[in-house]
Design a protein around this motif. Structure first.
Motif, PDB file in Angstrom:
ATOM      1  N   PHE A 306      40.457  41.790  37.522  1.00 52.10           N
ATOM      2  CA  PHE A 306      39.005  41.763  37.732  1.00 52.10           C
ATOM      3  C   PHE A 306      38.514  40.354  38.053  1.00 52.10           C
ATOM      4  O   PHE A 306      37.740  40.162  38.998  1.00 52.10           O
ATOM      5  CB  PHE A 306      38.292  42.301  36.495  1.00 52.10           C
ATOM      6  N   THR A 307      38.956  39.354  37.278  1.00 51.70           N
ATOM      7  CA  THR A 307      38.437  38.003  37.493  1.00 51.70           C
ATOM      8  C   THR A 307      38.858  37.442  38.846  1.00 51.70           C
ATOM      9  O   THR A 307      38.060  36.791  39.534  1.00 51.70           O
ATOM     10  CB  THR A 307      38.910  37.063  36.370  1.00 51.70           C
ATOM     11  N   LEU A 308      40.097  37.693  39.253  1.00 51.17           N
ATOM     12  CA  LEU A 308      40.547  37.202  40.560  1.00 51.17           C
ATOM     13  C   LEU A 308      39.841  37.924  41.693  1.00 51.17           C
ATOM     14  O   LEU A 308      39.537  37.322  42.733  1.00 51.17           O
ATOM     15  CB  LEU A 308      42.062  37.359  40.680  1.00 51.17           C
ATOM     16  N   ALA A 335      46.337  32.408  43.470  1.00 52.88           N
ATOM     17  CA  ALA A 335      47.219  33.072  42.511  1.00 52.88           C
ATOM     18  C   ALA A 335      48.181  32.072  41.868  1.00 52.88           C
ATOM     19  O   ALA A 335      48.403  32.114  40.652  1.00 52.88           O
ATOM     20  CB  ALA A 335      47.992  34.183  43.207  1.00 52.88           C
ATOM     21  N   LEU A 336      48.744  31.173  42.666  1.00 57.46           N
ATOM     22  CA  LEU A 336      49.657  30.173  42.119  1.00 57.46           C
ATOM     23  C   LEU A 336      48.946  29.256  41.130  1.00 57.46           C
ATOM     24  O   LEU A 336      49.507  28.900  40.082  1.00 57.46           O
ATOM     25  CB  LEU A 336      50.278  29.350  43.249  1.00 57.46           C
ATOM     26  N   SER A 337      47.710  28.875  41.444  1.00 55.69           N
ATOM     27  CA  SER A 337      46.938  28.035  40.522  1.00 55.69           C
ATOM     28  C   SER A 337      46.670  28.773  39.218  1.00 55.69           C
ATOM     29  O   SER A 337      46.781  28.200  38.128  1.00 55.69           O
ATOM     30  CB  SER A 337      45.610  27.627  41.168  1.00 55.69           C
ATOM     31  N   TYR A 338      46.334  30.064  39.335  1.00 56.64           N
ATOM     32  CA  TYR A 338      46.075  30.861  38.134  1.00 56.64           C
ATOM     33  C   TYR A 338      47.339  30.975  37.279  1.00 56.64           C
ATOM     34  O   TYR A 338      47.290  30.781  36.055  1.00 56.64           O
ATOM     35  CB  TYR A 338      45.571  32.250  38.525  1.00 56.64           C
ATOM     36  N   TYR A 339      48.464  31.303  37.906  1.00 55.94           N
ATOM     37  CA  TYR A 339      49.696  31.477  37.138  1.00 55.94           C
ATOM     38  C   TYR A 339      50.203  30.154  36.564  1.00 55.94           C
ATOM     39  O   TYR A 339      50.844  30.136  35.515  1.00 55.94           O
ATOM     40  CB  TYR A 339      50.759  32.145  38.006  1.00 55.94           C
ATOM     41  N   MET A 344      51.006  27.216  31.499  1.00 55.61           N
ATOM     42  CA  MET A 344      50.677  26.076  30.645  1.00 55.61           C
ATOM     43  C   MET A 344      50.106  26.560  29.315  1.00 55.61           C
ATOM     44  O   MET A 344      50.428  26.022  28.245  1.00 55.61           O
ATOM     45  CB  MET A 344      49.685  25.155  31.354  1.00 55.61           C
ATOM     46  N   ALA A 345      49.264  27.594  29.363  1.00 60.55           N
ATOM     47  CA  ALA A 345      48.694  28.144  28.126  1.00 60.55           C
ATOM     48  C   ALA A 345      49.766  28.808  27.273  1.00 60.55           C
ATOM     49  O   ALA A 345      49.774  28.671  26.038  1.00 60.55           O
ATOM     50  CB  ALA A 345      47.585  29.137  28.460  1.00 60.55           C
ATOM     51  N   VAL A 366      38.657  30.962  35.861  1.00 61.81           N
ATOM     52  CA  VAL A 366      38.431  31.720  37.093  1.00 61.81           C
ATOM     53  C   VAL A 366      37.059  32.377  37.068  1.00 61.81           C
ATOM     54  O   VAL A 366      36.330  32.388  38.074  1.00 61.81           O
ATOM     55  CB  VAL A 366      39.542  32.784  37.273  1.00 61.81           C
ATOM     56  N   LEU A 367      36.683  32.936  35.909  1.00 63.04           N
ATOM     57  CA  LEU A 367      35.385  33.602  35.792  1.00 63.04           C
ATOM     58  C   LEU A 367      34.238  32.620  35.995  1.00 63.04           C
ATOM     59  O   LEU A 367      33.262  32.918  36.709  1.00 63.04           O
ATOM     60  CB  LEU A 367      35.284  34.272  34.421  1.00 63.04           C
TER      61      LEU A 367
END
Length: 380
Positions: A306-308, A335-339, A344-345, A366-367
């Protein structure tokens, strides 16, 4: 209004479906070439099991393909509509950008729920079954411990070899017994062999070998006559049994935390994961946090669809390109930035830093970015 909603939904569903299908193909093909193809080539699994393995791959990779697929799909759909001024026409009719994107966002929300169900119920069972077949669990299929064309020494004092395996049947089967010094004491050749897992009277694990058209040769135990055959025997059918607890234990598949279902994760959160009554309290707390983090990770991964998708709406309007290649590149970068943020988390393990909450940080970033871009895009 319904016509426009159907148009937006159709465009998004078609583009998202094609993008998700492409990502699924890449992921499944990668796993197939890396694991399944080698297992089939070596005879560890037959054709039917290989097909089952491919099918079992889909529940596990779909939750990873859906966020990227919907991101790319929304970018392509809204990029095309923006390039052809359809978005401008819809805005002229009095619709805001969020209202225009509502059908696509509802689709993304539905897919997020579906992905959460896959992550928490379907994928754990599929992953467990997949690895049991691939590892050739001795209890599930004892014949799988023998790789055709290779020597097997997993049973102490026994060497096994077969030219081919068809399901639970081993063809051109050889069995050699050796003493404690590794010297041959008996050799057996059979046209066919079936291996069965059973238990002895005292409850210990036993491997039963049933031979068809067997020829046996035994050697004398004395050192002087060891090189001369001592006895020959032929049998249409015969059975041998060997203690094989170590074989079955090695062949068993140890379940991983990410393979647990929702109910199992909730139980692990309450009582701890793989703990005993003597486990120190700090280790119990750490294992409970690991289970909680895994549950939150599954839910955060599903929510990312949903957020993406929400972020993709203003990005598509801002880029305003109908070219599939450009939108695909943008989708991959996002997508790469999100993953990267997600990994990291997940790297944080100390319970004091609440890793179960940190896994939601990429979605929050992202939201927030999506809200800012939506506000800017809605002004024009």
């Amino acid at each position: 209004m319904r016509i426009l909603d159907r148009h937006v939904l159709t465009e998004t569903a078609l583009a998202g479906g094609m993008a998700t299908g492409a990502f699924l193909f890449v992921m499944v093909a990668g796993n197939f070439l890396q694991q399944v193809a080698g297992a089939i080539a070596t005879g560890r699994v037959d054709g039917a099991q290989g097909l089952e393995l491919v099918i079992l791959l889909f529940p596990g990779v779909t939750p990873y393909a859906l966020p990227m697929g919907m991101l790319a799909g929304v970018l392509m759909a809204f990029g095309r509509m923006g390039a052809q001024h359809e978005i401008t026409a819809m805005k002229a009719s009095g619709r805001g950008l969020v209202r225009i994107a509502r059908p696509a966002l509802l689709l993304a929300a539905a897919l997020a729920v579906f992905s959460a169900w896959l992550n928490l119920e379907v994928a754990p069972a599929a992953n467990d079954r997949y690895h049991r077949i691939l590892s050739g669990s001795a209890r599930d299929n004892p014949a799988a411990i023998v790789t055709p064309g290779q020597i097997n020494r997993r049973i102490p004092g026994v060497i096994l070899r077969a030219a081919a395996r068809e399901g639970d049947v081993l063809r051109d089967f050889w069995l050699w017994r050796v003493d404690a010094n590794g010297r041959l004491t008996q050799s057996i050749h059979a046209q066919e062999a079936r291996l069965t897992a059973t238990e002895s009277a005292d409850g210990k694990a036993v491997l039963r070998v049933t031979l068809t058209e067997a020829r046996m040769e035994s050697r004398a135990p004395s050192e002087a006559n060891r090189n001369a055959p001592a006895a020959f025997a032929m049998a249409k059918a015969t059975t041998f049994e060997f203690p094989a607890g170590a074989v079955f234990q090695d062949g068993a598949v140890t379940r991983k935390l990410r393979w647990l279902t929702l109910g199992e994760l909730l139980e692990a959160i309450e009582h701890g994961w793989q703990v005993t009554p003597t486990t120190p309290p700090e280790e119990v707390a750490r294992s409970r946090m690991q289970a909680s983090t895994q549950l939150m990770s599954h839910l955060a991964s599903a929510f990312s669809i949903f957020t993406l998708s929400l972020l993709a709406v203003p990005l598509a309007v801002r880029v305003g390109r109908s070219e599939t290649f450009v939108n695909a590149v943008v989708a991959l970068l996002v997508a790469l930035s999100y993953y990267l943020l997600s990994e990291m988390a997940k790297a944080v393990k100390d319970p004091a830093f609440r890793p179960d909450l940190l896994v939601w940080l990429p979605n929050l970033v992202v939201l927030a970015l999506a809200v800012v871009l939506l506000r800017r895009a809605s002004r024009h």
